[in-house]
Design an enzyme around this catalytic site. Sequence first.
Site, PDB file in Angstrom:
ATOM      1  N   ASP A 183      -0.651  -4.580   3.793  1.00 46.79           N
ATOM      2  CA  ASP A 183       0.773  -4.275   3.915  1.00 46.79           C
ATOM      3  C   ASP A 183       1.311  -4.963   5.172  1.00 46.79           C
ATOM      4  OD1 ASP A 183       2.324  -1.528   2.379  1.00 46.79           O
ATOM      5  OD2 ASP A 183       3.372  -2.856   3.770  1.00 46.79           O
ATOM      6  N   GLN A 210       3.441   3.881  -2.559  1.00 42.11           N
ATOM      7  CA  GLN A 210       3.162   4.927  -3.549  1.00 42.11           C
ATOM      8  C   GLN A 210       2.214   4.429  -4.632  1.00 42.11           C
ATOM      9  OE1 GLN A 210       3.906   7.783  -2.440  1.00 42.11           O
ATOM     10  NE2 GLN A 210       5.781   8.492  -3.442  1.00 42.11           N
ATOM     11  N   ILE A 211       2.565   3.292  -5.239  1.00 44.25           N
ATOM     12  CA  ILE A 211       1.668   2.784  -6.292  1.00 44.25           C
ATOM     13  C   ILE A 211       0.387   2.242  -5.670  1.00 44.25           C
ATOM     14  CG2 ILE A 211       1.402   1.160  -8.198  1.00 44.25           C
ATOM     15  CD1 ILE A 211       4.395   1.242  -8.598  1.00 44.25           C
ATOM     16  N   ARG A 264      16.788  -1.848 -12.233  1.00 46.97           N
ATOM     17  CA  ARG A 264      15.683  -2.615 -11.663  1.00 46.97           C
ATOM     18  C   ARG A 264      16.193  -3.970 -11.149  1.00 46.97           C
ATOM     19  NH1 ARG A 264      13.720  -0.213 -16.385  1.00 46.97           N
ATOM     20  NH2 ARG A 264      11.897   1.163 -16.124  1.00 46.97           N
ATOM     21  N   ASN A 292      13.544  -8.111  -3.204  1.00 48.01           N
ATOM     22  CA  ASN A 292      12.149  -8.310  -3.633  1.00 48.01           C
ATOM     23  C   ASN A 292      11.793  -9.763  -3.918  1.00 48.01           C
ATOM     24  OD1 ASN A 292      11.789  -5.618  -3.250  1.00 48.01           O
ATOM     25  ND2 ASN A 292      11.632  -5.066  -5.419  1.00 48.01           N
ATOM     26  N   HIS A 346      11.084  -5.524 -19.115  1.00 42.87           N
ATOM     27  CA  HIS A 346      10.912  -4.180 -18.528  1.00 42.87           C
ATOM     28  C   HIS A 346      12.277  -3.718 -18.036  1.00 42.87           C
ATOM     29  CE1 HIS A 346       8.989  -0.776 -16.767  1.00 42.87           C
ATOM     30  NE2 HIS A 346       9.230  -1.126 -15.516  1.00 42.87           N
ATOM     31  N   GLY A 353       0.818  -1.223   0.000  1.00 44.01           N
ATOM     32  CA  GLY A 353       0.000   0.000   0.000  1.00 44.01           C
ATOM     33  C   GLY A 353       0.842   1.259   0.000  1.00 44.01           C
TER      34      GLY A 353
END
Length: 311
Positions: free
Chosen positions: A34, A13-14, A91, A98, A178, A11
């Site tokens: 979150d 920024q995006i 990234r 992650n 990406h 939950g």
Amino acid sequence: MSRKKIALIGGGQIGGNLALLAAQKELGDVVIFDIPQAKGMVKGKALDLMQLRPHDGHDSNISGTSDYKDIEGADVIIITAGIPRKPGMKREDLLGINLGIIKDVAENIKKHTPNAFVIVISNPLDAMVYAFHKTSGFPKNQVVGMAGALDSARFRTFIAMETGLSVQDVTCMVLGGHGDTMVPVTRLATVGGVPVENLISKEKLDAIEERTRFAGGEIVKLFGNGSAFYAPAQSAIEMAESYIRDKKRVIPCAALCEGEFGIEGYFIGVPTVIGSGGVERILEFDLSDDEKSELNKTLEAVKKTVSETGL
Ligand code: TXD
């Protein structure tokens, strides 16, 4: 017919913008999930968004939680859990942290919402959506990565800015990973059906392609801490809306290719039909020799990052 339920895993920024957009489009009730340390933040964002409803006139329920039980019954899951880039980072540098987060999220999604349509946003995107798929065991039509929708929107924006024409009439696609090797397919880009080569010089088009490839980093550098969030959120909401309303949109997404474009076993940006069946089809087309070479290059970059997941 009861309202759909959308669970946002992350939950930040995006995630906060996803909640706002999903509610304003009345896609369904929204649960923002979150970690416990961020429970207050997501509960606060949910309460704030609830208080926006009288102005918008919609009645979606928005809530915040750190208890996975609260996402049960969700039709759509959108995952932004993870850290964003800092200036100077690629990234791929986010993989170490992650990957562990995505594996944990995947186990919980498998347990609590086994039938949901899952849109992964966390970076490095192509590896994270692959990791989610491998860990969750979900069928390929139920898992998709958001990247091409954003990269194509950036490409469209730069073409509209250069021509001074409406961004609504710019159509184009970005294929591949990406990352810095993504493939803007300029040959197919048009403004109102007019090929962009008729409107923009080759040198300007080359510059636009380059700016598109590095558009994420451009914003990370400007922010100094964190990455883009408005356009990424809207990009994912278009995908979620196409699923919820069975719109059969054709959106460049990281979908699992099993032979399409000669690619076997990797999630990578391809033209994807999204409807109530989730990822319903991948639309193939003949590539030029240059495009084939660029797609192979981006595929190699994806393979390298995926290999580092150990999955
Ligand atoms: O096009 C794309 N796919 C990219 C993706 C576009 C832009 C940003 N991209 C990536 O999305 C970015 O590199 C990050 O990896 C994610 C999320 O970016 P955001 O800007 O939203 O990051 P924030 O604001 O740090 O939010 C991340 C939230 C934060 O609230 C954490 O507490 C939460 O993730 N988080 C978790 N939620 C659930 N479960 C776990 N384990 C967890 N760990 C962190």
